[in-house]
Write a protein that holds these residues in place. Structure first.
Motif, PDB file in Angstrom:
ATOM      1  N   TRP A 106      47.848  33.515  74.915  1.00 13.67           N
ATOM      2  CA  TRP A 106      48.003  34.391  76.206  1.00 13.67           C
ATOM      3  C   TRP A 106      49.233  34.694  76.658  1.00 13.67           C
ATOM      4  N   CYS A 114      35.699  32.757  76.116  1.00 13.50           N
ATOM      5  CA  CYS A 114      35.466  33.333  74.882  1.00 13.50           C
ATOM      6  C   CYS A 114      35.739  32.634  73.708  1.00 13.50           C
ATOM      7  N   LYS A 115      37.198  32.009  73.730  1.00 13.17           N
ATOM      8  CA  LYS A 115      37.879  31.709  72.753  1.00 13.17           C
ATOM      9  C   LYS A 115      37.012  30.168  72.514  1.00 13.17           C
ATOM     10  N   TRP A 131      45.585  28.462  72.416  1.00 15.39           N
ATOM     11  CA  TRP A 131      44.984  29.590  72.978  1.00 15.39           C
ATOM     12  C   TRP A 131      45.947  30.052  74.217  1.00 15.39           C
ATOM     13  N   GLU A 179      38.435  42.119  72.455  1.00 21.28           N
ATOM     14  CA  GLU A 179      39.232  42.140  73.752  1.00 21.28           C
ATOM     15  C   GLU A 179      39.955  43.439  74.317  1.00 21.28           C
ATOM     16  N   TRP A 198      38.626  34.673  79.148  1.00 21.72           N
ATOM     17  CA  TRP A 198      38.990  34.882  77.969  1.00 21.72           C
ATOM     18  C   TRP A 198      39.087  33.634  77.156  1.00 21.72           C
TER      19      TRP A 198
END
Length: 221
Positions: free
Chosen positions: A202, A21-22, A198, A30, A18
């Protein structure tokens, strides 16, 4: 792109995929798939999971490109996003960063076994095995070498937030969860990682999850 991930509270490899991807900056969808629920085995047999044999994360780019394994996802997204976001520019730093990422990918089995990721918990200090101590000491040694040789400008291992920080982000959360004592330089690095926007997103999402997996909620004795 579509990224399938597991529970944010527990899935360390999903976190890596993840974050990759960010960092890529490429838009992605997602899809969170609860691990080990009543539908888990059936879900793993679906076509979207077939290439990875049911493991997460798994990244689909369109209908014909699929990438599984977090390190492979990092490399794929590095290529897709221009090869200027994930690894240090200087060759010596890039070589060390790749080596550290690969060691994280294949090693530290004792830490993985005894200190599973659980972002929602902070346990009091407890005795740990000699094997886990050896893993911790090796990780701290790697972090110290990276910071001493190649940190440049920035709070992360090689300056800007990159692939090697993605690979070690779940280790940072483990050290916090299990109240692992670390030297000042490592504490500063860990703070920078968990305060990254980020990571904050999360962690907040993990706190909001309803799913509880009992086997991951018990501190190792």
């Amino acid at each position: 792109m579509k990224l399938f991930i597991g529970n944010k509270a527990y899935s360390s490899w999903s976190l890596r995929g993840w974050l990759a991807c960010k960092l890529s900056g490429v838009p992605f969808e997602e899809v969170v798939v609860p691990l080990y629920d009543a539908e888990w085995e059936k879900r793993r047999e679906g076509d979207e999971f077939a290439p990875s044999r049911g493991k997460v994360p798994i990244l689909w780019d369109g209908d014909d490109t699929v990438v599984w394994d977090s390190l492979a996802i990092i490399e794929y997204l590095d290529e897709k996003s221009g090869e200027d976001k994930f690894w240090p520019e200087a060759r010596p730093a890039r070589a060390m960063a790749r080596s550290m990422a690969a060691e994280m990918h294949s090693g530290f089995a004792a830490l993985r076994r005894d200190c599973g990721m659980n972002i929602r918990q902070i346990y009091p200090p407890a005795p740990i095995s000699d094997e886990v101590v050896a893993d911790i000491n090796r990780i701290l040694q790697l972090w110290a070498q990276a910071r001493a040789r190649h940190e440049g400008e920035g709070e992360y291992l090689f300056g800007p937030f990159g692939a090697v920080d993605i690979m070690y982000a779940p280790v940072v959360t483990r050290f916090i969860t299990y109240s692992i004592p670390v030297p000042a330089f490592a504490a500063a690095y860990m703070q920078a990682v968990v305060q990254h926007p980020w990571m904050q997103d999360w962690i907040a999402a993990a706190q909001e999850e309803d799913w509880v997996i009992e086997q991951f909620e018990k501190q190792a004795e």
